[in-house]
Design an enzyme around this catalytic site. Structure first.
Site, mmCIF file in Angstrom:
data_model
loop_
_atom_site.group_PDB
_atom_site.id
_atom_site.type_symbol
_atom_site.label_atom_id
_atom_site.label_comp_id
_atom_site.label_asym_id
_atom_site.label_seq_id
_atom_site.Cartn_x
_atom_site.Cartn_y
_atom_site.Cartn_z
ATOM 1 N N ARG A 19 -15.853 -14.607 -4.879
ATOM 2 C CA ARG A 19 -16.475 -15.832 -5.369
ATOM 3 C C ARG A 19 -17.597 -16.217 -4.405
ATOM 4 N NH1 ARG A 19 -11.831 -20.029 -5.365
ATOM 5 N NH2 ARG A 19 -13.458 -21.399 -6.173
ATOM 6 N N LYS A 93 -3.416 -18.002 -2.441
ATOM 7 C CA LYS A 93 -2.797 -19.127 -3.147
ATOM 8 C C LYS A 93 -3.431 -19.345 -4.519
ATOM 9 C CE LYS A 93 -5.402 -23.119 -1.367
ATOM 10 N NZ LYS A 93 -5.267 -24.440 -0.743
ATOM 11 N N THR A 137 -7.482 -35.478 -4.577
ATOM 12 C CA THR A 137 -6.998 -34.107 -4.456
ATOM 13 C C THR A 137 -7.070 -33.420 -5.807
ATOM 14 O OG1 THR A 137 -5.154 -32.661 -3.828
ATOM 15 C CG2 THR A 137 -4.572 -34.782 -4.791
ATOM 16 N N SER A 139 -5.167 -30.678 -6.195
ATOM 17 C CA SER A 139 -3.933 -29.901 -6.159
ATOM 18 C C SER A 139 -2.796 -30.676 -6.807
ATOM 19 C CB SER A 139 -3.576 -29.574 -4.704
ATOM 20 O OG SER A 139 -2.231 -29.175 -4.582
ATOM 21 N N ARG A 142 -0.032 -31.146 -4.108
ATOM 22 C CA ARG A 142 -0.260 -32.241 -3.165
ATOM 23 C C ARG A 142 -0.106 -33.594 -3.845
ATOM 24 N NH1 ARG A 142 -5.442 -29.129 -0.957
ATOM 25 N NH2 ARG A 142 -4.513 -27.891 0.729
ATOM 26 N N ARG A 159 -12.326 -32.071 -7.374
ATOM 27 C CA ARG A 159 -12.640 -30.653 -7.496
ATOM 28 C C ARG A 159 -13.893 -30.333 -6.706
ATOM 29 N NH1 ARG A 159 -11.810 -27.679 -11.883
ATOM 30 N NH2 ARG A 159 -12.544 -26.031 -10.516
ATOM 31 N N GLY A 160 -14.159 -29.030 -6.565
ATOM 32 C CA GLY A 160 -15.354 -28.591 -5.857
ATOM 33 C C GLY A 160 -15.003 -27.930 -4.547
ATOM 34 N N ASN A 161 -16.006 -27.281 -3.929
ATOM 35 C CA ASN A 161 -15.741 -26.606 -2.662
ATOM 36 C C ASN A 161 -15.607 -27.627 -1.531
ATOM 37 O OD1 ASN A 161 -18.346 -27.298 -1.723
ATOM 38 N ND2 ASN A 161 -19.221 -25.402 -2.520
ATOM 39 N N GLN A 163 -17.466 -28.500 0.974
ATOM 40 C CA GLN A 163 -18.602 -29.380 1.237
ATOM 41 C C GLN A 163 -18.707 -30.497 0.192
ATOM 42 O OE1 GLN A 163 -18.563 -26.130 1.450
ATOM 43 N NE2 GLN A 163 -19.203 -25.660 3.536
ATOM 44 N N CYS A 252 -0.862 -23.226 -11.931
ATOM 45 C CA CYS A 252 -1.443 -24.492 -11.510
ATOM 46 C C CYS A 252 -0.858 -25.666 -12.294
ATOM 47 C CB CYS A 252 -2.967 -24.458 -11.677
ATOM 48 S SG CYS A 252 -3.798 -23.520 -10.388
#
Length: 322
Positions: A19, A93, A137, A139, A142, A159-161, A163, A252
């Site tokens: 990715r 994961k 979050t 997740s 979590r 969501r998102g990376n 940064q 998920c």
């Protein structure tokens, strides 16, 4: 070991699929570095091929609404099967427990810190958050763990990376968020206000902190190369954790946590299943010889399923909406 004339060269490099997020690229570069060192090859003998996945493109909805874990792997695995790339590097994961026919996942790099990190410029733990505080979050695990401890909290989708999430925090969208310590360590971003969370307080996702390398099952040349960088203890731990996840039909959509740890010749596995709203949580553990790890994982999962009862996973069929 492969013969010297079978090794990749700058003219015919080994293609590493990944990715495109900064963390994913860091993991691909670590894989390239380890292979280059193991075979005394220049970095130019490896090329990193960035592949955009559905999970990277759709950022405005929870993963469970758009298909779960395979969203981060499907396109990469299609390129691996077609021969467009030679190996694929994954965060374990994110990996479904079953691989597509023709692919093999049996190489793991040394595992990083397995803990979660509490991220906040103001606070160092959830106990310090005011009633009703907003927590971000993406997740489901979590979210469920947080609401189990603090049902008063308001949990919003993040969501998102890395940064992107840190920017949202800086913009005041939430009081805190969570990231894996492994990602923070691999990215080495300076100045991130974080506090590691002991695994007794927040059990991590199955395989958190582990990098897996996928290959074509019939590619013996690549299989022999990957043997040189495979980390056996990480593989032993993941065998137990992923057997636990497999028996639970983990995705998920299911808040599941699991962690296997080694002490000499003994493996200890802890596991947890929760309702998505955090209203109920069931935990258990197993200890035994390392070779029994997979059997212990399946056995612990069966125990938790029995304790949870037949209605616990109703949200799979839409009986419970989150």
């Amino acid at each position: 070991m492969p013969m010297r004339n079978d090794l990749p060269t700058p003219a015919a490099p080994l293609r590493i699929g990944t990715r495109g997020s900064p963390l994913a690229l860091a993991q691909a570069n670590e894989t390239r570095d380890r292979l280059a060192q193991a075979f005394d090859l220049p970095h130019e003998a490896f090329s990193i091929v960035v592949i955009k996945t559905t999970g990277d493109r759709v950022l405005d909805r929870p993963l469970k609404e758009i298909g779960g874990k395979g969203l981060f792997t499907r396109e990469i695995e299609e390129d691996l099967l077609s021969g467009a790339i030679d190996i694929a590097v994954h965060s374990m994961k994110d990996m479904p427990v079953l691989q597509p026919e023709g692919l093999m996942l049996d190489t793991y790099l040394p595992r990083e810190d397995t803990r979660d990190a509490f991220i906040s410029p103001e606070f160092s733990g959830i106990d310090q958050l005011a009633p009703g505080a907003v927590v971000g979050t993406s997740s489901l695990r979590r979210r469920a763990q947080l609401l189990h401890k603090r049902p008063d909290l308001t949990v919003v989708e993040f969501r998102g990376n890395m940064q992107t999430r840190l920017k949202k925090l800086g913009d005041g969208v939430a009081s805190c968020t969570f990231l894996a310590m492994a990602g923070l360590n691999r990215m080495q971003i300076p100045g991130v206000p974080h506090t590691p969370i002991d695994t007794d307080h927040m059990l991590p996702a199955v395989a958190q902190g582990a990098i897996g390398i996928e290959r074509r099952a019939d590619d013996e040349r690549v299989a022999e190369m990957l043997m040189a960088i495979h980390h056996i203890p990480t593989g032993q731990r993941l065998a137990a954790e992923r057997a636990f996840l497999t028996r639970l039909d983990g995705s998920c959509e299911t808040p599941i946590a699991g962690l296997a740890e080694l002490d000499g010749t003994t493996l200890t596995l802890r596991g947890e299943v929760l309702r998505p709203d955090g209203s109920v949580a069931h935990k258990g553990h197993r200890s035994g010889p390392i070779p029994d790890g997979a059997a212990m994982g399946a056995d612990l999962a069966a125990e938790l399923l029995d304790i949870a009862g037949p209605g616990f996973f109703d949200w799979h069929t839409g009986a419970e909406k989150v």
